[in-house]
Scaffold this active site. Structure first.
Site, PDB file in Angstrom:
ATOM      1  N   PHE A 285      -1.054  -6.696   2.454  1.00 21.25           N
ATOM      2  CA  PHE A 285      -0.388  -5.560   3.108  1.00 21.25           C
ATOM      3  C   PHE A 285      -0.404  -5.687   4.627  1.00 21.25           C
ATOM      4  O   PHE A 285      -1.132  -6.297   5.138  1.00 21.25           O
ATOM      5  CB  PHE A 285      -1.156  -4.392   2.400  1.00 21.25           C
ATOM      6  CG  PHE A 285      -2.632  -4.088   3.093  1.00 21.25           C
ATOM      7  CD1 PHE A 285      -2.938  -3.417   4.332  1.00 21.25           C
ATOM      8  CD2 PHE A 285      -3.803  -4.749   2.311  1.00 21.25           C
ATOM      9  CE1 PHE A 285      -4.292  -3.372   4.661  1.00 21.25           C
ATOM     10  CE2 PHE A 285      -4.875  -4.773   2.759  1.00 21.25           C
ATOM     11  CZ  PHE A 285      -5.244  -3.885   4.131  1.00 21.25           C
ATOM     12  N   CYS A 286       0.283  -4.814   5.195  1.00 19.30           N
ATOM     13  CA  CYS A 286       0.517  -4.626   6.538  1.00 19.30           C
ATOM     14  C   CYS A 286       1.047  -3.106   6.753  1.00 19.30           C
ATOM     15  O   CYS A 286       1.154  -2.321   6.037  1.00 19.30           O
ATOM     16  CB  CYS A 286       1.570  -5.601   7.102  1.00 19.30           C
ATOM     17  SG  CYS A 286       3.125  -5.499   6.298  1.00 19.30           S
ATOM     18  N   THR A 287       1.593  -2.759   8.176  1.00 22.37           N
ATOM     19  CA  THR A 287       2.013  -1.420   8.305  1.00 22.37           C
ATOM     20  C   THR A 287       3.008  -0.889   7.592  1.00 22.37           C
ATOM     21  O   THR A 287       3.290   0.062   6.850  1.00 22.37           O
ATOM     22  CB  THR A 287       1.854  -1.361   9.989  1.00 22.37           C
ATOM     23  OG1 THR A 287       1.037  -1.987  10.499  1.00 22.37           O
ATOM     24  CG2 THR A 287       2.193   0.075  10.276  1.00 22.37           C
TER      25      THR A 287
ATOM     26  N   ILE B  55       1.550   0.112   4.321  1.00 18.48           N
ATOM     27  CA  ILE B  55       0.834   1.282   4.403  1.00 18.48           C
ATOM     28  C   ILE B  55       1.697   2.820   4.698  1.00 18.48           C
ATOM     29  O   ILE B  55       1.288   3.547   4.017  1.00 18.48           O
ATOM     30  CB  ILE B  55      -0.362   1.024   5.673  1.00 18.48           C
ATOM     31  CG1 ILE B  55      -0.959  -0.302   5.573  1.00 18.48           C
ATOM     32  CG2 ILE B  55      -1.280   2.250   5.770  1.00 18.48           C
ATOM     33  CD1 ILE B  55      -1.691  -0.841   6.853  1.00 18.48           C
TER      34      ILE B  55
END
Length: 310
Positions: free
Chosen positions: A178-180, A207
């Site tokens: 996952f990332c922003t 996110i």
């Protein structure tokens, strides 16, 4: 209230220069602020407007570009304007991993919707990897996630190779990333597939989409989420978080950090105080005085792009 949209999509663009110029002209005509990166591999950016209708028109235009009708979009709001100008940049990569052979347009992991994410990462056999930088990880992440301790995304391939995953690990284990906003983990998944990992998953929309979609009482997130604009961090309800930014090194800082004698507003914090020269500090201090003066006059300070320690 400022309306904000984070958006991206990997899709091959035959003439990035033309698309770049057209986006700049259109968004400028709509008085949109923010940053958009345009490259042969796609579009990536965050834009804002006080007028939701104008923001929607900007998004409608971006979606009208061939191949971008299903642009990945996340929304949030802020009382303060996270951007002071519009910047449209032409880039070789819309998120830099440093290897042009890695292309989500050719190979990519499996997208996981936010509604299915909690179930996936609750599986003890799943390896959860945070593909963001260490300073982002430090203020919030998903429970039990691995921190690659990178300072830049382009360090991710080296970190992965340093782990020496066995062929059995690559074949049998599940990896959830996952990332922003979804773009870094999508590109990381492309790299992992290229390296022979079979079961690679990544959080669709990142996110921010997870915050949009999952009630706070059902969250598996711990802390706040770092964002690359003047808001610095966001809570689960997508309101501005508790962190501020040191404009000397662009790192998130707390109220406690600001009590350090090494903290000088707009100049330095305890993390970077000894990394800048007196000349640099003087230059940052001069810029901060200009910003403070502009605020007193109820004006936006639009100076040269800030110098950032790397």
């Amino acid at each position: 209230m400022n309306h904000i949209s984070s958006l991206y999509k990997f899709h091959k663009i035959s003439d990035p220069h033309l698309v770049h110029n057209n986006i700049r002209k259109k968004l400028k005509s709509l008085s949109i602020k923010g940053t958009i990166l345009v490259g042969a591999e796609g579009i990536n950016g965050t834009i804002s407007s006080k007028n939701m209708i104008l923001l929607e028109k900007a998004i409608e235009y971006l979606k009208s570009i061939e191949g971008f009708n299903d642009l990945d979009i996340k929304f949030s709001k802020s009382r303060s304007n996270p951007f002071i100008r519009l910047k449209i940049k032409l880039k070789s990569e819309i998120v830099t991993i440093g290897d042009s052979t890695i292309s989500p347009n050719d190979i990519v992991g499996e997208y996981v919707n936010p509604s299915d994410w909690n179930k996936l990462i609750s599986d003890d056999d799943v390896v959860i990897i945070d593909t963001r930088n260490d300073y982002e990880y430090s203020i919030g992440t998903f429970k039990n996630s691995i921190n690659p301790n990178t300072s830049k995304f382009r360090e991710f391939p080296e970190w992965l190779k340093s782990k020496h995953f066995s062929n059995a690990d690559k074949k049998n284990k599940k990896y959830a990333m996952f990332c922003t906003g979804g773009i870094r983990c999508e590109k990381a998944s492309s790299f992992m597939k290229k390296e022979g990992f079979k079961n690679v998953y990544h959080l669709k929309g990142g996110i921010l989409k997870y915050f949009e979609s999952i009630p706070e009482d059902k969250t598996c997130w711990e802390g706040e989420c770092f964002v690359f604009d003047e808001r610095v961090s966001l809570r689960h309800d997508l309101t501005k978080g508790t962190y501020e930014m040191c404009h000397g090194c662009r790192m998130p800082i707390t109220s406690k950090d600001k009590k350090s004698h090494k903290y000088i507003k707009g100049v330095s914090c305890h993390k970077c105080f000894h990394k800048t020269s007196k000349e640099q500090k003087d230059r940052y201090m001069s810029r901060q005085k200009q910003i403070d003066l502009a605020k007193k006059r109820n004006q936006n300070h639009i100076g040269p792009q800030e110098e950032v320690l790397n």
